[in-house]
Design a protein around this motif. Sequence first.
Motif, PDB file in Angstrom:
ATOM      1  N   PHE A 136       0.040  10.700  -8.844  1.00  9.69           N
ATOM      2  CA  PHE A 136      -1.426  10.728  -8.827  1.00  9.69           C
ATOM      3  C   PHE A 136      -2.050  10.104 -10.075  1.00  9.69           C
ATOM      4  CE2 PHE A 136       0.103  13.995  -5.976  1.00  9.69           C
ATOM      5  CZ  PHE A 136      -0.553  13.633  -4.810  1.00  9.69           C
ATOM      6  N   ARG A 137      -1.467   8.988 -10.502  1.00  7.91           N
ATOM      7  CA  ARG A 137      -1.998   8.217 -11.624  1.00  7.91           C
ATOM      8  C   ARG A 137      -2.241   6.780 -11.187  1.00  7.91           C
ATOM      9  NH1 ARG A 137      -1.475  12.815 -13.134  1.00  7.91           N
ATOM     10  NH2 ARG A 137      -1.187  13.550 -15.243  1.00  7.91           N
ATOM     11  N   VAL A 138      -2.998   6.045 -11.996  1.00 13.35           N
ATOM     12  CA  VAL A 138      -3.277   4.637 -11.754  1.00 13.35           C
ATOM     13  C   VAL A 138      -2.993   3.872 -13.044  1.00 13.35           C
ATOM     14  CG1 VAL A 138      -5.055   2.949 -11.140  1.00 13.35           C
ATOM     15  CG2 VAL A 138      -5.100   5.219 -10.097  1.00 13.35           C
ATOM     16  N   THR A 139      -2.288   2.745 -12.927  1.00 16.66           N
ATOM     17  CA  THR A 139      -2.061   1.908 -14.110  1.00 16.66           C
ATOM     18  C   THR A 139      -3.301   1.062 -14.354  1.00 16.66           C
ATOM     19  OG1 THR A 139      -1.154   0.036 -12.870  1.00 16.66           O
ATOM     20  CG2 THR A 139       0.409   1.738 -13.603  1.00 16.66           C
ATOM     21  N   SER A 140      -3.385   0.496 -15.524  1.00 14.68           N
ATOM     22  CA  SER A 140      -4.448  -0.470 -15.788  1.00 14.68           C
ATOM     23  C   SER A 140      -4.169  -1.725 -14.963  1.00 14.68           C
ATOM     24  CB  SER A 140      -4.490  -0.803 -17.278  1.00 14.68           C
ATOM     25  OG  SER A 140      -3.239  -1.280 -17.713  1.00 14.68           O
ATOM     26  N   PHE A 197      -0.414   7.686  -6.064  1.00 10.07           N
ATOM     27  CA  PHE A 197      -0.928   8.686  -5.128  1.00 10.07           C
ATOM     28  C   PHE A 197       0.085   8.876  -4.001  1.00 10.07           C
ATOM     29  CE2 PHE A 197      -5.019   6.707  -6.633  1.00 10.07           C
ATOM     30  CZ  PHE A 197      -5.312   7.735  -7.518  1.00 10.07           C
ATOM     31  N   GLY A 198       0.322  10.122  -3.623  1.00 11.66           N
ATOM     32  CA  GLY A 198       1.269  10.425  -2.556  1.00 11.66           C
ATOM     33  C   GLY A 198       2.712  10.458  -3.000  1.00 11.66           C
ATOM     34  N   LEU A 246       0.828  -1.208   0.000  1.00 12.45           N
ATOM     35  CA  LEU A 246       0.000   0.000   0.000  1.00 12.45           C
ATOM     36  C   LEU A 246       0.862   1.258   0.000  1.00 12.45           C
ATOM     37  CD1 LEU A 246      -2.810   1.338   0.225  1.00 12.45           C
ATOM     38  CD2 LEU A 246      -2.521   1.225   2.710  1.00 12.45           C
ATOM     39  N   VAL A 247       1.875   1.298   0.843  1.00 12.34           N
ATOM     40  CA  VAL A 247       2.726   2.486   0.987  1.00 12.34           C
ATOM     41  C   VAL A 247       3.657   2.640  -0.214  1.00 12.34           C
ATOM     42  CG1 VAL A 247       4.540   3.558   2.371  1.00 12.34           C
ATOM     43  CG2 VAL A 247       2.590   2.456   3.489  1.00 12.34           C
ATOM     44  N   GLY A 248       4.284   1.550  -0.641  1.00 11.66           N
ATOM     45  CA  GLY A 248       5.180   1.605  -1.801  1.00 11.66           C
ATOM     46  C   GLY A 248       6.257   2.658  -1.663  1.00 11.66           C
ATOM     47  N   LEU A 249       6.363   3.522  -2.653  1.00 10.23           N
ATOM     48  CA  LEU A 249       7.368   4.593  -2.656  1.00 10.23           C
ATOM     49  C   LEU A 249       6.801   5.931  -2.181  1.00 10.23           C
ATOM     50  CD1 LEU A 249       9.090   3.825  -6.088  1.00 10.23           C
ATOM     51  CD2 LEU A 249       9.967   3.302  -3.802  1.00 10.23           C
ATOM     52  N   ALA A 250       5.557   5.946  -1.737  1.00  9.52           N
ATOM     53  CA  ALA A 250       4.916   7.201  -1.314  1.00  9.52           C
ATOM     54  C   ALA A 250       5.740   7.882  -0.228  1.00  9.52           C
ATOM     55  CB  ALA A 250       3.501   6.933  -0.809  1.00  9.52           C
ATOM     56  N   GLY A 251       5.882   9.181  -0.361  1.00 14.39           N
ATOM     57  CA  GLY A 251       6.594   9.984   0.628  1.00 14.39           C
ATOM     58  C   GLY A 251       8.080  10.129   0.374  1.00 14.39           C
ATOM     59  N   ARG A 252       8.659   9.292  -0.479  1.00 15.01           N
ATOM     60  CA  ARG A 252      10.087   9.450  -0.799  1.00 15.01           C
ATOM     61  C   ARG A 252      10.282  10.657  -1.699  1.00 15.01           C
ATOM     62  NH1 ARG A 252      12.854   3.573  -1.802  1.00 15.01           N
ATOM     63  NH2 ARG A 252      11.853   2.499  -0.072  1.00 15.01           N
ATOM     64  N   ARG A 253      11.429  11.272  -1.598  1.00 15.26           N
ATOM     65  CA  ARG A 253      11.726  12.462  -2.403  1.00 15.26           C
ATOM     66  C   ARG A 253      12.321  12.123  -3.764  1.00 15.26           C
ATOM     67  NH1 ARG A 253       9.873  16.386   0.087  1.00 15.26           N
ATOM     68  NH2 ARG A 253      10.180  16.862   2.273  1.00 15.26           N
ATOM     69  N   LEU A 280       5.986  11.966  -5.094  1.00 14.40           N
ATOM     70  CA  LEU A 280       6.481  13.316  -5.378  1.00 14.40           C
ATOM     71  C   LEU A 280       7.247  13.392  -6.692  1.00 14.40           C
ATOM     72  CD1 LEU A 280       7.755  14.069  -1.764  1.00 14.40           C
ATOM     73  CD2 LEU A 280       5.566  14.740  -2.784  1.00 14.40           C
ATOM     74  N   PHE A 281       7.334  12.272  -7.411  1.00 14.14           N
ATOM     75  CA  PHE A 281       8.129  12.236  -8.642  1.00 14.14           C
ATOM     76  C   PHE A 281       7.587  11.143  -9.558  1.00 14.14           C
ATOM     77  CE2 PHE A 281      10.023   9.796  -5.235  1.00 14.14           C
ATOM     78  CZ  PHE A 281      10.240   8.556  -5.799  1.00 14.14           C
ATOM     79  N   ALA A 282       7.932  11.232 -10.829  1.00  8.37           N
ATOM     80  CA  ALA A 282       7.534  10.224 -11.809  1.00  8.37           C
ATOM     81  C   ALA A 282       8.419   8.985 -11.661  1.00  8.37           C
ATOM     82  CB  ALA A 282       7.660  10.784 -13.223  1.00  8.37           C
ATOM     83  N   ILE A 283       7.890   7.839 -12.083  1.00  9.27           N
ATOM     84  CA  ILE A 283       8.649   6.584 -12.044  1.00  9.27           C
ATOM     85  C   ILE A 283       8.417   5.801 -13.334  1.00  9.27           C
ATOM     86  CG2 ILE A 283       8.668   6.332  -9.533  1.00  9.27           C
ATOM     87  CD1 ILE A 283       6.321   4.337  -9.823  1.00  9.27           C
ATOM     88  N   ASP A 284       9.319   4.890 -13.604  1.00  7.48           N
ATOM     89  CA  ASP A 284       9.103   3.887 -14.648  1.00  7.48           C
ATOM     90  C   ASP A 284       8.525   2.654 -13.982  1.00  7.48           C
ATOM     91  OD1 ASP A 284      10.110   5.521 -16.613  1.00  7.48           O
ATOM     92  OD2 ASP A 284      11.891   4.317 -17.025  1.00  7.48           O
ATOM     93  N   VAL A 285       7.580   2.005 -14.657  1.00  9.41           N
ATOM     94  CA  VAL A 285       6.893   0.845 -14.089  1.00  9.41           C
ATOM     95  C   VAL A 285       6.976  -0.317 -15.076  1.00  9.41           C
ATOM     96  CG1 VAL A 285       4.700  -0.022 -13.197  1.00  9.41           C
ATOM     97  CG2 VAL A 285       5.317   2.382 -12.841  1.00  9.41           C
ATOM     98  N   VAL A 286       7.410  -1.466 -14.552  1.00  7.44           N
ATOM     99  CA  VAL A 286       7.538  -2.685 -15.351  1.00  7.44           C
ATOM    100  C   VAL A 286       6.604  -3.732 -14.758  1.00  7.44           C
ATOM    101  CG1 VAL A 286       9.121  -4.468 -16.184  1.00  7.44           C
ATOM    102  CG2 VAL A 286       9.963  -2.125 -15.807  1.00  7.44           C
ATOM    103  N   ALA A 287       5.657  -4.222 -15.569  1.00 12.25           N
ATOM    104  CA  ALA A 287       4.729  -5.266 -15.126  1.00 12.25           C
ATOM    105  C   ALA A 287       5.282  -6.618 -15.529  1.00 12.25           C
ATOM    106  CB  ALA A 287       3.353  -5.051 -15.751  1.00 12.25           C
ATOM    107  N   LEU A 288       5.287  -7.559 -14.572  1.00 11.08           N
ATOM    108  CA  LEU A 288       5.872  -8.875 -14.801  1.00 11.08           C
ATOM    109  C   LEU A 288       4.833  -9.978 -14.659  1.00 11.08           C
ATOM    110  CD1 LEU A 288       9.040  -8.375 -12.583  1.00 11.08           C
ATOM    111  CD2 LEU A 288       8.860  -8.090 -15.065  1.00 11.08           C
TER     112      LEU A 288
END
Length: 113
Positions: A79-83, A52-53, A26-33, A55-63
């Motif tokens: 503040f985005r959601v993947t499919s 959500f929560g 749930l927390v994941g990377l939220a709050g990291r700078r 502060l920066f963009a990330i690359d996401v790899v689905a496995l």
Amino acid sequence: MKVTNRTKTTTIGTQIAVADTSLTRLVGLAGRRRLDAGCGLLIRPSSGIHTFGMLFAIDVVALGIDSRVLKLWRRLPPFRVTSLSFKIHAILELKAGEIENCNIDLGDQLEIA
């Protein structure tokens, strides 16, 4: 944890944390700078994520269950959601730009050790 691309014999990250409890997923990377190159978060099980929560963009790899790359999201903003997909077994979150820097493509076989 270390993640390598077996298809291309390259290292993706050597400091990959694992989120495998309800709270850590749930927390994941939220709050990291920021997220440095070579660092990331492997979320398992997961069929999709939110930023959500963050502060920066990330690359996401689905496995898939076999750690094969099924889907890529480059520079996913906060503040985005993947499919969602039931074919996705785990999500690897990386520093924005790492998909390109590490030359990760659909169908690549990753190894998590």
